[in-house]
Motif scaffolding. Sequence first.
Motif, PDB file in Angstrom:
ATOM      1  N   MET A   1       0.795  -1.290  -0.170  1.00  0.00           N
ATOM      2  CA  MET A   1      -0.122  -0.076   0.098  1.00  0.00           C
ATOM      3  C   MET A   1       0.933   1.264  -0.115  1.00  0.00           C
ATOM      4  O   MET A   1       1.922   1.386   0.615  1.00  0.00           O
ATOM      5  N   LEU A   2       0.452   2.388  -0.682  1.00  0.00           N
ATOM      6  CA  LEU A   2       1.084   3.427  -0.754  1.00  0.00           C
ATOM      7  C   LEU A   2       0.386   4.464  -0.448  1.00  0.00           C
ATOM      8  O   LEU A   2      -0.715   4.984  -1.270  1.00  0.00           O
ATOM      9  N   ARG A   3       0.467   5.081   0.655  1.00  0.00           N
ATOM     10  CA  ARG A   3      -0.381   6.241   1.255  1.00  0.00           C
ATOM     11  C   ARG A   3      -0.050   7.790   0.545  1.00  0.00           C
ATOM     12  O   ARG A   3       1.101   7.776   0.168  1.00  0.00           O
ATOM     13  N   LEU A   4      -1.063   8.270  -0.028  1.00  0.00           N
ATOM     14  CA  LEU A   4      -0.875   9.494  -0.671  1.00  0.00           C
ATOM     15  C   LEU A   4      -0.982  10.715   0.093  1.00  0.00           C
ATOM     16  O   LEU A   4      -2.037  10.848   0.865  1.00  0.00           O
ATOM     17  N   GLU A   5      -0.227  11.771   0.359  1.00  0.00           N
ATOM     18  CA  GLU A   5      -0.524  13.112   0.938  1.00  0.00           C
ATOM     19  C   GLU A   5      -1.306  13.812   0.068  1.00  0.00           C
ATOM     20  O   GLU A   5      -0.890  13.992  -1.170  1.00  0.00           O
ATOM     21  N   SER A   6      -2.713  14.152   0.167  1.00  0.00           N
ATOM     22  CA  SER A   6      -3.275  14.837  -0.518  1.00  0.00           C
ATOM     23  C   SER A   6      -4.249  15.657   0.303  1.00  0.00           C
ATOM     24  O   SER A   6      -4.469  15.677   1.261  1.00  0.00           O
ATOM     25  N   GLU A   7      -4.681  16.788  -0.501  1.00  0.00           N
ATOM     26  CA  GLU A   7      -5.799  17.917  -0.126  1.00  0.00           C
ATOM     27  C   GLU A   7      -7.102  17.091   0.228  1.00  0.00           C
ATOM     28  O   GLU A   7      -7.908  18.046   0.841  1.00  0.00           O
ATOM     29  N   LEU A   8      -7.288  16.146  -0.402  1.00  0.00           N
ATOM     30  CA  LEU A   8      -8.585  15.338  -0.043  1.00  0.00           C
ATOM     31  C   LEU A   8      -8.820  15.110   1.263  1.00  0.00           C
ATOM     32  O   LEU A   8     -10.148  14.994   1.816  1.00  0.00           O
ATOM     33  N   ASN A   9      -7.883  14.702   1.920  1.00  0.00           N
ATOM     34  CA  ASN A   9      -8.076  14.236   3.344  1.00  0.00           C
ATOM     35  C   ASN A   9      -8.619  15.346   4.291  1.00  0.00           C
ATOM     36  O   ASN A   9      -8.126  16.530   4.392  1.00  0.00           O
ATOM     37  N   GLY A  10      -9.936  14.943   5.067  1.00  0.00           N
ATOM     38  CA  GLY A  10     -10.355  15.720   5.689  1.00  0.00           C
ATOM     39  C   GLY A  10     -11.498  16.815   4.989  1.00  0.00           C
ATOM     40  O   GLY A  10     -12.429  17.275   5.793  1.00  0.00           O
ATOM     41  N   LYS A  11     -11.831  16.381   3.774  1.00  0.00           N
ATOM     42  CA  LYS A  11     -12.668  17.426   2.920  1.00  0.00           C
ATOM     43  C   LYS A  11     -14.091  16.798   2.922  1.00  0.00           C
ATOM     44  O   LYS A  11     -14.196  15.573   3.090  1.00  0.00           O
ATOM     45  N   PRO A  59     -10.864   6.388   0.788  1.00  0.00           N
ATOM     46  CA  PRO A  59     -11.799   6.081   1.839  1.00  0.00           C
ATOM     47  C   PRO A  59     -12.435   7.345   2.289  1.00  0.00           C
ATOM     48  O   PRO A  59     -11.917   8.360   2.503  1.00  0.00           O
ATOM     49  N   PHE A  60     -13.733   7.119   2.853  1.00  0.00           N
ATOM     50  CA  PHE A  60     -14.341   8.043   3.698  1.00  0.00           C
ATOM     51  C   PHE A  60     -15.245   7.567   4.634  1.00  0.00           C
ATOM     52  O   PHE A  60     -15.395   6.243   4.532  1.00  0.00           O
ATOM     53  N   ASP A  61     -15.718   8.532   5.731  1.00  0.00           N
ATOM     54  CA  ASP A  61     -16.432   7.901   6.733  1.00  0.00           C
ATOM     55  C   ASP A  61     -17.725   8.975   6.482  1.00  0.00           C
ATOM     56  O   ASP A  61     -17.750  10.139   5.880  1.00  0.00           O
ATOM     57  N   VAL A  62     -18.862   8.685   6.934  1.00  0.00           N
ATOM     58  CA  VAL A  62     -20.056   9.315   6.663  1.00  0.00           C
ATOM     59  C   VAL A  62     -20.372  10.137   7.902  1.00  0.00           C
ATOM     60  O   VAL A  62     -20.123   9.609   9.163  1.00  0.00           O
ATOM     61  N   ARG A  75     -16.846  12.336   4.542  1.00  0.00           N
ATOM     62  CA  ARG A  75     -15.787  13.175   5.031  1.00  0.00           C
ATOM     63  C   ARG A  75     -14.427  12.330   4.506  1.00  0.00           C
ATOM     64  O   ARG A  75     -14.337  11.033   5.095  1.00  0.00           O
ATOM     65  N   PHE A  76     -13.496  12.766   3.621  1.00  0.00           N
ATOM     66  CA  PHE A  76     -12.619  11.902   3.037  1.00  0.00           C
ATOM     67  C   PHE A  76     -11.421  11.492   4.317  1.00  0.00           C
ATOM     68  O   PHE A  76     -11.165  12.484   4.878  1.00  0.00           O
ATOM     69  N   LYS A  77     -10.789  10.530   3.944  1.00  0.00           N
ATOM     70  CA  LYS A  77      -9.705  10.083   4.707  1.00  0.00           C
ATOM     71  C   LYS A  77      -8.550  10.050   3.867  1.00  0.00           C
ATOM     72  O   LYS A  77      -8.588  10.441   2.584  1.00  0.00           O
ATOM     73  N   GLU A  78      -7.438   9.633   4.275  1.00  0.00           N
ATOM     74  CA  GLU A  78      -6.058   9.629   3.379  1.00  0.00           C
ATOM     75  C   GLU A  78      -6.333   8.612   2.267  1.00  0.00           C
ATOM     76  O   GLU A  78      -6.565   7.510   2.443  1.00  0.00           O
ATOM     77  N   PRO A  79      -6.120   9.058   0.908  1.00  0.00           N
ATOM     78  CA  PRO A  79      -6.437   8.405  -0.243  1.00  0.00           C
ATOM     79  C   PRO A  79      -4.869   7.511  -0.288  1.00  0.00           C
ATOM     80  O   PRO A  79      -3.936   7.760   0.373  1.00  0.00           O
TER      81      PRO A  79
END
Length: 144
Positions: A1-11, A59-62, A75-79
């Motif tokens: 697995m390769l985690r991405l640093e992204s602006e998506l996290n938390g949006k 991934p995301f949580d409701v 709400r998105f988590k780290e892609p």
Amino acid sequence: MLRLESELNGKFAHYGQLRDKICKHGFCIGGNWDYHKGSFDTKIWCDREEGETIYLRMPFDVAQGELDGYNTVIRFKEPYIIKHVVHVGLDHDGSSFMDSTGFSQFQTPIDSDAPIINKNKWAHISEQLVNESVLPFVHMENIY
């Protein structure tokens, strides 16, 4: 697995509106969802001869509602990027009859988290997909 640093996290986003927009770019709801969490997935590479597929998973949580409701707030988590490797050819275990007759559409991966070669290449492709296909439709603040 390769985690991405992204602006998506938390949006945040409205599930249905986002789904309708990003499905045009190949994203679909991942198979392991429940009413409180899920992910949007897309294939970024596939080699059928070797049985290898690389996916971008977001991934995301409701945050409000239940998943698959059009106005549900997520709400998105780290892609991250993940590589699956499956058997190529006939499966000779107990389920091979089901596979050969077409009743079993999917098989369990040999390795659902195989090593990823050329990490920078796949990270760059994934970051472009997120930036161009998803980020324009999400919000910084909580939207409920």
